[in-house]
Motif scaffolding. Structure first.
Motif, mmCIF file in Angstrom:
data_model
loop_
_atom_site.group_PDB
_atom_site.id
_atom_site.type_symbol
_atom_site.label_atom_id
_atom_site.label_comp_id
_atom_site.label_asym_id
_atom_site.label_seq_id
_atom_site.Cartn_x
_atom_site.Cartn_y
_atom_site.Cartn_z
ATOM 1 N N LEU A 1 -73.285 -5.501 -65.915
ATOM 2 C CA LEU A 1 -73.959 -4.454 -66.668
ATOM 3 C C LEU A 1 -73.366 -3.083 -66.357
ATOM 4 O O LEU A 1 -73.213 -2.241 -67.245
ATOM 5 C CB LEU A 1 -75.462 -4.472 -66.378
ATOM 6 C CG LEU A 1 -76.308 -3.536 -67.242
ATOM 7 C CD1 LEU A 1 -76.109 -3.842 -68.725
ATOM 8 C CD2 LEU A 1 -77.777 -3.642 -66.870
ATOM 9 N N LYS A 2 -73.014 -2.866 -65.099
ATOM 10 C CA LYS A 2 -72.363 -1.605 -64.737
ATOM 11 C C LYS A 2 -71.042 -1.439 -65.482
ATOM 12 O O LYS A 2 -70.736 -0.372 -66.016
ATOM 13 C CB LYS A 2 -72.135 -1.576 -63.223
ATOM 14 C CG LYS A 2 -71.312 -0.396 -62.712
ATOM 15 C CD LYS A 2 -72.012 0.927 -62.921
ATOM 16 C CE LYS A 2 -71.413 2.024 -62.049
ATOM 17 N NZ LYS A 2 -70.018 2.315 -62.387
ATOM 18 N N ASP A 3 -70.271 -2.508 -65.524
ATOM 19 C CA ASP A 3 -68.992 -2.461 -66.214
ATOM 20 C C ASP A 3 -69.190 -2.169 -67.696
ATOM 21 O O ASP A 3 -68.472 -1.357 -68.293
ATOM 22 C CB ASP A 3 -68.248 -3.785 -66.017
ATOM 23 C CG ASP A 3 -66.849 -3.769 -66.601
ATOM 24 O OD1 ASP A 3 -66.069 -2.871 -66.243
ATOM 25 O OD2 ASP A 3 -66.530 -4.659 -67.416
ATOM 26 N N TYR A 4 -70.190 -2.817 -68.297
ATOM 27 C CA TYR A 4 -70.486 -2.586 -69.713
ATOM 28 C C TYR A 4 -70.851 -1.118 -69.966
ATOM 29 O O TYR A 4 -70.341 -0.485 -70.902
ATOM 30 C CB TYR A 4 -71.626 -3.490 -70.161
ATOM 31 C CG TYR A 4 -72.300 -3.041 -71.434
ATOM 32 C CD1 TYR A 4 -71.701 -3.250 -72.675
ATOM 33 C CD2 TYR A 4 -73.528 -2.379 -71.393
ATOM 34 C CE1 TYR A 4 -72.308 -2.811 -73.849
ATOM 35 C CE2 TYR A 4 -74.132 -1.943 -72.559
ATOM 36 C CZ TYR A 4 -73.531 -2.159 -73.776
ATOM 37 O OH TYR A 4 -74.129 -1.731 -74.932
ATOM 38 N N LEU A 5 -71.739 -0.558 -69.135
ATOM 39 C CA LEU A 5 -72.175 0.818 -69.352
ATOM 40 C C LEU A 5 -71.056 1.822 -69.084
ATOM 41 O O LEU A 5 -70.967 2.858 -69.746
ATOM 42 C CB LEU A 5 -73.396 1.125 -68.486
ATOM 43 C CG LEU A 5 -74.692 0.470 -68.967
ATOM 44 C CD1 LEU A 5 -75.813 0.698 -67.977
ATOM 45 C CD2 LEU A 5 -75.079 0.990 -70.343
ATOM 46 N N ASP A 6 -70.193 1.504 -68.130
ATOM 47 C CA ASP A 6 -69.029 2.362 -67.910
ATOM 48 C C ASP A 6 -68.160 2.407 -69.161
ATOM 49 O O ASP A 6 -67.677 3.472 -69.568
ATOM 50 C CB ASP A 6 -68.214 1.862 -66.719
ATOM 51 C CG ASP A 6 -68.823 2.260 -65.390
ATOM 52 O OD1 ASP A 6 -69.752 3.092 -65.382
ATOM 53 O OD2 ASP A 6 -68.379 1.735 -64.351
#
Length: 408
Positions: A207-212
């Motif tokens: 999810l962090k990667d997606y939001l980045d």
């Protein structure tokens, strides 16, 4: 409602955006005719928000977990606002002794801060009637956490439609990173936040990667003017057409190159020509060995691309966005080698191989003879100026690393 309330602490964290009064952990836990195509160029105490670049919409994420390793992974990334049930105040104290936290607590169907000020309501929604109650909510609380008991896409879209024009931030409980992404993208606008209920650290990373990546939408990459120094027919090779699930506009394409140190901006087939109909979803990108820019500052080999993966679309100004691949076509075609150098570094040569066809084009640099122009490779001349992305050349599994490397 008891089924909704967590039996374990919930973590809220923040991504890029304008922050409110959150506190962050101060340390880490561990026609051979010369053809040219021309074109013109929310937020309450102790809660942090992130900004959606595509819609300028603030997004938030809370994490529901009972796993200390999930908490550790979050704190190591600077995410330090936690929510606890009253029974977990001891755990809140324990975790606060490890890092500087801003604890919030779930009580009486709501979420309260340390001064017992309500910062969110909690709702279960499984029918239109319950959705209507959300719309009619008059209590002046800026956050609402909803639990879609029978999760599916349409209810998420209904919530987005229902809350348009209000000042509330609505969170939906998600069991996976993929579900969370759907909530963020429903009707393009998406919900203002999600509660990711997980004990899996990988879900945090995903999810962090997606939001980045989402936050990078609309940001700019630096492109450099380079001059064509060599053009050479080299014979046959296996080239890759990348067909996307998005339409491209004039001036947009993919960054591709034989070496990661220099990627050429290869134009899409969105322009009409005398040779073939416009295909604004396609980039005839080059042979299988070539690098292509993908989200996260990484590169991938063209041969590794497949349906469902993502690439970066970049325009002539360097503005980037992410697109999903729908199909990849590899076929044997005649190739042309193009080499270029920049004014800043006349010793380093950058190269790309492309199909020798009128529909394959590079984008000229501003100020050249073909300002804001897509130049077919069949019309390239020595001295033409085209756009290049200069970056670090050493790569390991597509990630830029610092090491000595010679490529030629």
């Amino acid at each position: 409602m008891a089924a909704l309330l967590p039996s374990a602490p919930v973590l809220q964290f923040t991504f890029k955006g304008k922050l409110g009064s959150c506190r962050l952990a101060p340390f880490s836990l561990h026609d051979k005719k010369r053809t040219r195509f021309q074109y013109k160029p929310f937020f309450v105490k102790a809660m942090c928000a992130c900004s959606s670049s595509s819609k300028s919409q603030k997004k938030q994420v809370w994490i529901w977990t009972e796993k200390k390793e999930v908490m550790t992974a979050a704190v190591e990334r600077g995410w330090s606002t936690f929510i606890f049930q009253p029974d977990f105040r001891q755990l809140a104290d324990e975790w606060s002794s490890i890092a500087l936290l801003s604890p919030l607590f779930i009580e009486d169907g709501g979420i309260f801060d340390g001064e017992h000020i309500k910062v969110a309501n909690i709702f279960e929604i499984s029918s239109p009637e319950e959705l209507e109650k959300l719309q009619l909510l008059t209590e002046q609380v800026e956050n609402v956490v909803v639990n879609l008991l029978d999760w599916q896409v349409i209810p998420a879209e209904n919530i987005v439609a229902a809350i348009q024009g209000t000042q509330r931030t609505v969170f939906a409980i998600s069991k996976t990173s993929s579900e969370a992404q759907i909530f963020f993208e429903a009707l393009e606008q998406g919900l203002g936040g999600v509660v990711l209920k997980t004990g899996d650290v990988e879900a945090i990373f995903e999810l962090k990667d997606y939001l980045d990546r989402r936050n990078n939408e609309g940001s700019f990459l630096e492109l450099t003017k380079s001059t064509i120094t060599n053009i050479q027919m080299v014979g046959m090779g296996d080239r890759v057409c990348v067909d996307l699930c998005s339409l491209m506009k004039p001036g947009e394409g993919l960054l591709v190159g034989s070496f990661a140190r220099g990627l050429f901006l290869v134009h899409s087939e969105c322009l009409e020509s005398n040779y073939i109909s416009s295909r604004p979803f396609r980039v005839n990108a080059g042979p299988v060995h070539a690098y292509v820019a993908v989200p996260g500052g990484k590169t991938s080999y063209l041969s590794e691309l497949k349906a469902g993966k993502e690439v970066l679309i970049v325009d002539q100004n360097g503005k980037q966005r992410t697109a999903i691949i729908g199909r990849v076509k590899i076929e044997t075609r005649p190739l042309i080698l193009v080499e270029a150098k920049t004014d800043q570094d006349c010793q380093t040569s950058y190269s790309i191989l492309l199909q020798n066809a009128e529909t394959v084009a590079l984008i000229s640099s501003s100020g050249g003879r073909h300002q804001h122009t897509a130049i077919p490779v069949t019309s390239l001349k020595l001295g033409d100026e085209i756009l290049l992305r200069v970056q670090g050349g050493a790569r390991h599994t597509g990630i830029e690393i610092q090491e000595f490397i010679v490529e030629k």
